[in-house]
Design an enzyme around this catalytic site. Structure first.
Site, PDB file in Angstrom:
ATOM      1  N   GLU A   1       0.825  -1.214   0.000  1.00  0.00           N
ATOM      2  CA  GLU A   1       0.000   0.000   0.000  1.00  0.00           C
ATOM      3  C   GLU A   1       0.860   1.265   0.000  1.00  0.00           C
ATOM      4  OE1 GLU A   1      -1.025   1.998   3.192  1.00  0.00           O
ATOM      5  OE2 GLU A   1      -0.634   0.506   4.749  1.00  0.00           O
TER       6      GLU A   1
ATOM      7  N   LYS B   1      -5.009  11.028   1.147  1.00  0.00           N
ATOM      8  CA  LYS B   1      -5.184   9.695   1.723  1.00  0.00           C
ATOM      9  C   LYS B   1      -6.496   9.140   1.151  1.00  0.00           C
ATOM     10  CE  LYS B   1      -6.087   7.495   6.213  1.00  0.00           C
ATOM     11  NZ  LYS B   1      -6.173   7.722   7.663  1.00  0.00           N
TER      12      LYS B   1
ATOM     13  N   SER C   1     -12.667   2.072  10.969  1.00  0.00           N
ATOM     14  CA  SER C   1     -11.963   2.163   9.688  1.00  0.00           C
ATOM     15  C   SER C   1     -12.675   1.379   8.589  1.00  0.00           C
ATOM     16  CB  SER C   1     -10.545   1.631   9.841  1.00  0.00           C
ATOM     17  OG  SER C   1      -9.899   1.603   8.595  1.00  0.00           O
ATOM     18  N   ALA C   2     -12.673   1.949   7.395  1.00  0.00           N
ATOM     19  CA  ALA C   2     -13.231   1.259   6.224  1.00  0.00           C
ATOM     20  C   ALA C   2     -12.428  -0.011   5.897  1.00  0.00           C
ATOM     21  CB  ALA C   2     -13.244   2.202   5.029  1.00  0.00           C
TER      22      ALA C   2
ATOM     23  N   LYS D   1      -3.618  -1.354  14.501  1.00  0.00           N
ATOM     24  CA  LYS D   1      -2.763  -0.355  15.164  1.00  0.00           C
ATOM     25  C   LYS D   1      -3.158  -0.233  16.638  1.00  0.00           C
ATOM     26  CE  LYS D   1      -1.949   2.431  11.185  1.00  0.00           C
ATOM     27  NZ  LYS D   1      -3.116   1.986  10.548  1.00  0.00           N
TER      28      LYS D   1
HETATM   29  N1  PSU Z   1       0.191   0.617   8.452  1.00  0.00           N
HETATM   30  C1  PSU Z   1       1.221   1.394   8.876  1.00  0.00           C
HETATM   31  N2  PSU Z   1       1.066   2.754   8.745  1.00  0.00           N
HETATM   32  C2  PSU Z   1      -0.056   3.326   8.193  1.00  0.00           C
HETATM   33  C3  PSU Z   1      -1.124   2.491   7.748  1.00  0.00           C
HETATM   34  C4  PSU Z   1      -0.937   1.138   7.912  1.00  0.00           C
HETATM   35  O1  PSU Z   1       2.240   0.887   9.377  1.00  0.00           O
HETATM   36  O2  PSU Z   1      -0.129   4.548   8.091  1.00  0.00           O
HETATM   37  C5  PSU Z   1      -2.381   3.101   7.130  1.00  0.00           C
HETATM   38  C6  PSU Z   1      -3.117   2.054   6.292  1.00  0.00           C
HETATM   39  O3  PSU Z   1      -3.172   2.533   4.961  1.00  0.00           O
HETATM   40  C7  PSU Z   1      -4.511   1.968   6.897  1.00  0.00           C
HETATM   41  C8  PSU Z   1      -4.686   3.333   7.448  1.00  0.00           C
HETATM   42  O4  PSU Z   1      -5.479   1.617   5.950  1.00  0.00           O
HETATM   43  O5  PSU Z   1      -3.392   3.588   8.043  1.00  0.00           O
HETATM   44  C9  PSU Z   1      -5.855   3.391   8.444  1.00  0.00           C
HETATM   45  O6  PSU Z   1      -6.415   4.649   8.443  1.00  0.00           O
HETATM   46  P1  PSU Z   1      -7.866   4.911   9.111  1.00  0.00           P
HETATM   47  O7  PSU Z   1      -7.680   4.539  10.560  1.00  0.00           O
HETATM   48  O8  PSU Z   1      -8.132   6.400   8.914  1.00  0.00           O
HETATM   49  O9  PSU Z   1      -8.854   4.050   8.399  1.00  0.00           O
HETATM   50 MN    MN Z   2     -11.560   6.733  10.864  1.00  0.00          MN
END
Ligand code: PSU
Ligand code: MN
Length: 304
Positions: free
Chosen positions: A24, A86, A140-141, A159
């Site tokens: 990604e 993003k 998250s989506a 995370k």
């Molecule tokens: N993994 C990492 N760093 C990141 C991400 C994943 O080590 O920044 C990203 C991924 O692209 C994931 C996004 O889809 O963070 C999640 O964002 P959100 O919580 O806004 O859905």
């Molecule tokens: Mn979110």
């Protein structure tokens, strides 16, 4: 249909049915600081190759959906001065419309990888159910995408800034298998431990490939999450991270940070609080995931 641009190496790899690993780009543009982001993007591709698969980093560049990037594309994505959005599922049409640059999240990368017939994808940590989601609705989506798109996502766990119990419940409700590589305990991104047990555990890439093959052959649609703990040498113990996360979450309230800005803000806050330790940990875990993903892609390729 809107065409996906694949470079000559990926075209040939698809034609010759070689194992490919999708990578990604949000981690490059919004997850890591410059220049570590650029170096990591290159290192991930190298790691995938070292194990024997072909890397396919995915992004939207000048309104083109690209699978397999050129050096120049990586320059754009890693440069903090370029305007890179993003991009998750809902954002894809608007970046196409403005012919803009988009760094794809786990959700958006899964969608594009599936269209390009690349079933294995490596990232750092997936998005999930945020703490306080019962009032904020911040989920998250990435989780919805895992529920419906046939991709195996190799990560180091959701995370650690998230509510890991609720994330696991959500995945269970949507029928997403969560596999632990050599562990029964859910890894928590920078930390190897979460206190959440009961994962289906496998010791080899070959067993994981067999699981994937059976799921999709049945066929049962939807993704699979493979969780691979961060290497011990680069782990930040869970107890240490907890304080920083609490501080970061207080700060987002104070600064009224919302929506897709939350995750990049919290990651950056913890980078500063940890004196860069979270960045070395993140780089180490994502490389470790690229390695395992490459091995799984090779094994899956052997199945019919
Ligand atoms: N993994 C990492 N760093 C990141 C991400 C994943 O080590 O920044 C990203 C991924 O692209 C994931 C996004 O889809 O963070 C999640 O964002 P959100 O919580 O806004 O859905
Ligand atoms: Mn979110």
């Amino acid at each position: 249909m809107i065409e996906i641009t694949t470079n000559s190496e990926i075209k040939q790899a698809i034609f010759e049915k070689k194992p490919i690993v999708a990578l990604e780009s949000t981690i490059i543009s919004h997850g890591l600081p410059f220049p570590e982001n650029y170096n990591t993007a290159i290192a991930l591709e190298e790691e995938v190759r070292r194990q024997g698969s072909i890397p396919a980093t995915i992004a939207i560049i000048a309104g083109k959906i690209k699978v397999g990037l050129e050096q120049e594309d990586l320059n754009i994505l890693s440069d903090p001065k370029s305007l890179v959005e993003k991009v998750s599922r809902r954002d894809i049409p608007s970046v196409l419309q403005t012919r803009g640059n988009g760094a794809t999240t786990v959700a958006a990368t899964m969608i594009i990888a599936a269209k390009a017939n690349i079933p294995i994808f490596a990232t750092g940590g997936i998005g999930g159910v945020h703490k306080g989601a019962e009032t904020s609705f911040d989920i998250s989506a990435d989780l919805q995408e895992l529920a419906k798109t046939n991709i195996c996502v190799v990560c180091a766990g959701p995370k650690a800034i998230l509510d890991l119990n609720l994330t696991m419940e959500y995945l269970e409700t949507h029928g997403v298998p969560v596999i632990g590589y050599k562990t029964h305990e859910l890894p928590a991104f920078w930390s190897r431990n979460s206190g959440i047990f009961g994962l289906k555990s496998y010791q080899t890439a070959s067993e994981i490939a067999e699981f994937l093959s059976l799921k999709w052959k049945f066929p049962l649609s939807g993704g699979v999450l493979v969780t691979n703990p961060v290497p011990s040498s680069n782990e930040i113990p869970e107890k240490q991270v907890r304080e920083w996360i609490i501080e970061a979450l207080e700060e987002i309230k104070l600064q009224k940070i919302i929506g897709k800005e939350i995750t990049p803000f919290v990651l950056d806050y913890i980078r500063i609080a940890s004196d860069g330790k979270s960045v070395s940990s993140n780089i180490s875990l994502v490389k470790n995931n690229a390695k395992l993903a490459s091995q799984i892609a090779i094994e899956l390729n052997k199945k019919d």
